[in-house]
Scaffold this active site. Sequence first.
Site, PDB file in Angstrom:
ATOM      1  N   GLY A  47      -8.021   6.118   1.203  1.00 53.05           N
ATOM      2  CA  GLY A  47      -8.150   6.695  -0.135  1.00 53.05           C
ATOM      3  C   GLY A  47      -7.802   8.173  -0.025  1.00 53.05           C
ATOM      4  O   GLY A  47      -8.318   8.869   0.875  1.00 53.05           O
ATOM      5  N   ALA A  48      -6.930   8.649  -0.918  1.00 53.26           N
ATOM      6  CA  ALA A  48      -6.358   9.994  -0.751  1.00 53.26           C
ATOM      7  C   ALA A  48      -7.415  11.102  -0.609  1.00 53.26           C
ATOM      8  O   ALA A  48      -7.378  11.878   0.358  1.00 53.26           O
ATOM      9  CB  ALA A  48      -5.402  10.272  -1.905  1.00 53.26           C
ATOM     10  N   ARG A  89      -1.105   9.836   8.271  1.00 50.89           N
ATOM     11  CA  ARG A  89      -0.596   9.004   7.159  1.00 50.89           C
ATOM     12  C   ARG A  89       0.261   9.898   6.272  1.00 50.89           C
ATOM     13  O   ARG A  89      -0.167  10.996   5.908  1.00 50.89           O
ATOM     14  CB  ARG A  89      -1.744   8.368   6.342  1.00 50.89           C
ATOM     15  CG  ARG A  89      -2.444   7.237   7.091  1.00 50.89           C
ATOM     16  CD  ARG A  89      -3.357   6.432   6.173  1.00 50.89           C
ATOM     17  NE  ARG A  89      -2.624   5.451   5.401  1.00 50.89           N
ATOM     18  CZ  ARG A  89      -3.182   4.733   4.434  1.00 50.89           C
ATOM     19  NH1 ARG A  89      -4.450   4.894   4.103  1.00 50.89           N
ATOM     20  NH2 ARG A  89      -2.467   3.838   3.764  1.00 50.89           N
ATOM     21  N   GLN A 195      -8.060  -4.122  -0.527  1.00 51.11           N
ATOM     22  CA  GLN A 195      -9.045  -3.087  -0.895  1.00 51.11           C
ATOM     23  C   GLN A 195      -9.776  -3.455  -2.180  1.00 51.11           C
ATOM     24  O   GLN A 195     -10.924  -3.069  -2.386  1.00 51.11           O
ATOM     25  CB  GLN A 195      -8.352  -1.729  -1.091  1.00 51.11           C
ATOM     26  CG  GLN A 195      -7.829  -1.083   0.177  1.00 51.11           C
ATOM     27  CD  GLN A 195      -6.383  -1.431   0.437  1.00 51.11           C
ATOM     28  OE1 GLN A 195      -5.919  -2.517   0.095  1.00 51.11           O
ATOM     29  NE2 GLN A 195      -5.655  -0.532   1.059  1.00 51.11           N
ATOM     30  N   ASP A 236      -1.855   8.579  -4.840  1.00 54.19           N
ATOM     31  CA  ASP A 236      -1.802   9.267  -3.547  1.00 54.19           C
ATOM     32  C   ASP A 236      -0.957  10.525  -3.608  1.00 54.19           C
ATOM     33  O   ASP A 236      -1.129  11.436  -2.811  1.00 54.19           O
ATOM     34  CB  ASP A 236      -1.273   8.319  -2.467  1.00 54.19           C
ATOM     35  CG  ASP A 236      -2.336   7.284  -2.172  1.00 54.19           C
ATOM     36  OD1 ASP A 236      -2.447   6.311  -2.940  1.00 54.19           O
ATOM     37  OD2 ASP A 236      -3.093   7.478  -1.204  1.00 54.19           O
ATOM     38  N   LYS A 247      -0.938   2.732  -4.435  1.00 59.62           N
ATOM     39  CA  LYS A 247      -0.956   1.495  -3.652  1.00 59.62           C
ATOM     40  C   LYS A 247       0.115   0.514  -4.112  1.00 59.62           C
ATOM     41  O   LYS A 247       0.334   0.339  -5.311  1.00 59.62           O
ATOM     42  CB  LYS A 247      -2.354   0.881  -3.783  1.00 59.62           C
ATOM     43  CG  LYS A 247      -2.602  -0.418  -3.068  1.00 59.62           C
ATOM     44  CD  LYS A 247      -2.189  -0.401  -1.620  1.00 59.62           C
ATOM     45  CE  LYS A 247      -2.789   0.743  -0.827  1.00 59.62           C
ATOM     46  NZ  LYS A 247      -2.114   0.935   0.495  1.00 59.62           N
TER      47      LYS A 247
HETATM   48  O1  MRU Z   1      -3.937   2.638   1.651  1.00 61.51           O
HETATM   49  P1  MRU Z   1      -5.126   3.197   0.927  1.00 61.51           P
HETATM   50  O2  MRU Z   1      -6.246   2.233   0.800  1.00 61.51           O
HETATM   51  O3  MRU Z   1      -5.550   4.536   1.504  1.00 61.51           O
HETATM   52  O4  MRU Z   1      -4.581   3.478  -0.522  1.00 61.51           O
HETATM   53  C1  MRU Z   1      -5.444   4.030  -1.465  1.00 61.51           C
HETATM   54  C2  MRU Z   1      -4.847   4.133  -2.817  1.00 61.51           C
HETATM   55  O5  MRU Z   1      -3.697   3.801  -3.031  1.00 61.51           O
HETATM   56  C3  MRU Z   1      -5.690   4.743  -3.883  1.00 61.51           C
HETATM   57  O6  MRU Z   1      -5.364   4.211  -5.130  1.00 61.51           O
HETATM   58  C4  MRU Z   1      -5.470   6.269  -3.904  1.00 61.51           C
HETATM   59  O7  MRU Z   1      -5.638   6.811  -2.631  1.00 61.51           O
HETATM   60  C5  MRU Z   1      -6.352   6.949  -4.850  1.00 61.51           C
HETATM   61  S1  MRU Z   1      -8.008   6.748  -4.376  1.00 61.51           S
HETATM   62  C6  MRU Z   1      -9.003   7.782  -5.141  1.00 61.51           C
END
Ligand code: MRU
Length: 348
Positions: A47-48, A89, A195, A236, A247
């Site tokens: 999550g960002a 990442r 997720q 992100d 995502k």
């Molecule tokens: O690969 P992830 O689980 O880190 O991806 C997360 C997402 O795509 C979320 O939608 C994004 O980070 C926003 S979370 C507040």
Amino acid sequence: MRTVSWDDRRGELLLIDQRLLPSEFRIARIRTYRETADAIRTMVVRGAPAIGAAAAFGLALAGFQSKADTLPALLRDLQEAADVLARSRPTAVNLTWALQRMLRVAAGYVGTPDKLRQLLLAEAQRIADEDVAINKRMAEHGAALIDDGDTVIHHCNTGALATVDWGTALGVIRMAHEQGKRIHVLVDETRPRLQGARLTAWELSQYGIPYDIISDNAAGYFLRSGQVQKVFVGADRVARNGDVANKIGTYMLALAAYDNGVPFYPVVPTSTVDLSLQHGARIPIEERDPEEVLALQLRGRPVAPEGASARNPAFDVTPARLVTAIVTEKGIVYPPFDLHLPQVIHHP
Ligand code: MRU
């Protein structure tokens, strides 16, 4: 318990291990910046906003690990650690945003190395605390978009687990629920890491918000048949023109929402907006191990034939023309985004 926190007594970073949820709730103890980078890459933390905060604490750990007794030597060690953390990442800009903020503290500092180590830890803690406050402000702005009785689609996990606490898109849903609005959530299961089915469903159960998990490819059906009033997602990275990286699967969801006249709202702290990128084609898209796609089993057997090959892009970019409005902690931003996003971000 926060998703990302600091154990003062032992000088360790604590992360809720998101690979194990919902079957097991375990805290990972992180002692070095390299362990932090590994935890981000392997999605112990994800999550960002959460990976931004984790990276900030990772750099604080790098300060404590460094044996440097002069400022220039400590700065060199910090820069090396920041480079390692930044590579963990590529898509979420919060990661580099947090590292740059930490490095600015170091660059402008005059004094003893030990004092700088303490200042870096304080800055990481500030980043974490601010994230919670920002999420709550976004939630208040975004909740105004939800009407009593709405059914919404949510993609991935954007809740307390994806941030330090509270959440972005899921935080909006949670706020509307706490305001007494009846709301039903269709939870995209979010292949391949699931997720939605694992983390968002777990969070919604805790908050007492009614939901149904749907397979990602069912979203179009629910939108087309008039059963959904709004779509809420996180992001992100958002480019200057309002293109939204999120995502994988978000783009198809946005297309189906647009085609059916259903509003599509990314909920995004301003730290996720990258004004240096004119449009989304410049956003680096992480491609992860194909094994994440191939690992799916049914009745204990792999679904794909032995030796099957797969592709696994972790994110996609939704063009700004499909975005109704972007919810930030500074308010709701409407198109044209290339005009309004810089205005909102530069506004104190
Ligand atoms: O690969 P992830 O689980 O880190 O991806 C997360 C997402 O795509 C979320 O939608 C994004 O980070 C926003 S979370 C507040």
